[in-house]
Each structure stands twice: as structure tokens, then as C-alpha cells.
Design an enzyme around this catalytic site. Sequence first.
Site, PDB file in Angstrom:
ATOM      1  CG  LEU A 181      41.289  23.519   1.674  1.00  0.00           C
ATOM      2  CD1 LEU A 181      40.162  22.517   1.870  1.00  0.00           C
ATOM      3  CD2 LEU A 181      41.665  23.566   0.194  1.00  0.00           C
TER       4      LEU A 181
ATOM      5  N   GLY B 117      38.439  29.970   0.019  1.00  0.00           N
ATOM      6  CA  GLY B 117      38.255  29.123   1.189  1.00  0.00           C
ATOM      7  C   GLY B 117      37.161  28.081   1.026  1.00  0.00           C
ATOM      8  CB  SER B 118      36.625  25.358  -0.208  1.00  0.00           C
ATOM      9  OG  SER B 118      38.006  25.164  -0.501  1.00  0.00           O
ATOM     10  NE  ARG B 119      33.590  19.360   5.704  1.00  0.00           N
ATOM     11  CZ  ARG B 119      34.027  19.061   6.924  1.00  0.00           C
ATOM     12  NH1 ARG B 119      34.662  19.973   7.630  1.00  0.00           N
ATOM     13  NH2 ARG B 119      33.815  17.859   7.436  1.00  0.00           N
TER      14      ARG B 119
END
Length: 313
Positions: free
Chosen positions: A190, A280-282
Site C-alpha cells: 500500500l 504506506g504499509s503492507r
Amino acid sequence: MSQVEASCHRAEPEPLPPNLSSVQPGGGVCYSVELAWGNWRRWWLRRFRPAYVRRMAEKMQGSAEGAPHEILDPRDLKYCRNQCTAEWQDDPFGWRGHLGFARWGLAELQLMGYPLLALTVSLACWRWYLAVVPGVIFGLIVWFFRDPPRRVPQEPGLVVAPADGTVSEVTHLDHDDFVGGPAVKIGIFLSIFNVHINRAPVAGRVIRLKYEPGLFLDARNLDSRMLNENMWIGLEEDAPPRRKLVIRQIAGLFARRIVCNLRPGEAVARGHKFGMIKLGSRTELILPYEGLELLTAVGRKVAAGRDVLARYP
């Protein structure tokens, strides 16, 4: 006994681990401000609106036992819903979920958005070009916390994306302990421009929740998958053969606040919004391999709750 036959038995939900004391266990400045505001609001309600407090108490279902503070109305459950069973069937504040913004991000929107908006307007009245930078930052914050409606496909056997973003990994695993056999891991990256609401990929029950504090490496760094702060969620499908699957919310370089408001034993529908990762990430999804038909690939862009990642017969 095959994996599918074994999974026909219903699993017993596990209690929350001691370190999972909030739906946003990583804390944060905005989180602390909102908790302080909640303390003041509850004092004001008890002092000046006792009739409202009594009416809300009569309508409350479940129990507030286990909550870290007094539960007077649905707003008090925002960060401690996973600690108790209190609920209101008719939530007078439910309209906040239809504003088009993530309900868990409304505090950030106000605490960061209002000052930036005021600064933008002030600078624009003096020298318009000075308003560009704060104006862009304000726009990015508003854009980040958006929560657009999604049409969730209802066909049986489908597994939808748990997050918006780009599929960055599809890996076959020889064995996953929770799944109970061979599995497939799908990783979704993301960016700060994606919607960050997480949704349930299937209809199921929450069996296990684990929170692991950690680092805040860039989500594109391979080490971040194991070293970063993350929330591990174990689900069991509602319908036979009751497959088990895993969702992992993983923090990133800028995303340092994971929200997961699920309760052990809670049943969720496919596409149900259960949390978010702020910036922002995963997000990872681990699915049983047996009978799985993959319908996605690395590089594909997906939307949570809408796009199908896989199908079971």
C-alpha cells in the site's frame, strides 16, 4: 485425514494476548489526544446530561467489563471495542461511518487538517504561492483517510482482497501452522496514495489475534515483513469446510499506527471493515493451498473488498 476434512471441526477462539490492550496498540499522539478528549467528554456527560447517560445504559447490549474506562455511549468503544462485549444496536453516531472518511482517522483529520487548512487560507490571502505547500499536504491527508463505498461480490467460494494496493508477492509455503498445511501467501503493498481500510477477505470467525511490536522499515524492504510492527489475525470460514486463513497488517516507514477492532469469536461478513494501517504499509494474506484457484498475480492492482484474489470450489 485431509486438510479440508480436518478443518470441518470448529476451532475454539483464543483470548486476547496481554499486550493487545487497544484496537490501536501502537498508541500515537493523536490517539493520546483523543483519549484525553474522551475523559473530558465522559465527565461532562455524567455532570450535565445524566438522563442521556441513563438512556444509553438502558440501550447497551453486552457488557463493558474489561474496558479500560467507563463506557457511556458508542463513541467510548472506538479504541477499546476488542476489550469488552458492549454494543449498541442503534448507534446514534453511526452516521460518522458514512462521511466518506475512515472513522478511525477522524481525529487525525481534525488535529492535522484544521491547522493546515487555516494556514493555507491565511497564506493564500497574503501571498497565494506560499499556500501551495500546506495546501498540498492538507489535500494528501484528506485523500489518505478517504473511505469509498465498495460493492462486495457475493458468489460462494470467493476470496477478496483485504487491502488496496499492488500485489507484490505470491509465494507457496510448504506449511503454515495456523492453516494446518501447505499454503499460499499473497502480499499487497500500500502506497500513501491507496485507501488504507482493511476488509475481511471471507465470511468467518476470529480465532486468534496477535500483536507484535517492531521496527518501522520501508514496506518495500524484505526485512520489514518479519521485523516491522504487525497485527496477526487468524480467521476460520463460517461455512464448511471451515478453512483457516491468516491476515497480517504490517506497519511501514510512515505507517506506524495499526488499527484492528476485531474481537475473539466475532463473526464478520466478507468485505467487513475491521481496521486500517495509517499511511504506506503492507498487508499479507495466507490461504490454504488445497483446492485454491489463484486469480491474481504480482503487479496487479487490487481494491479491498471488491477485487477477487482467489476462489475455492
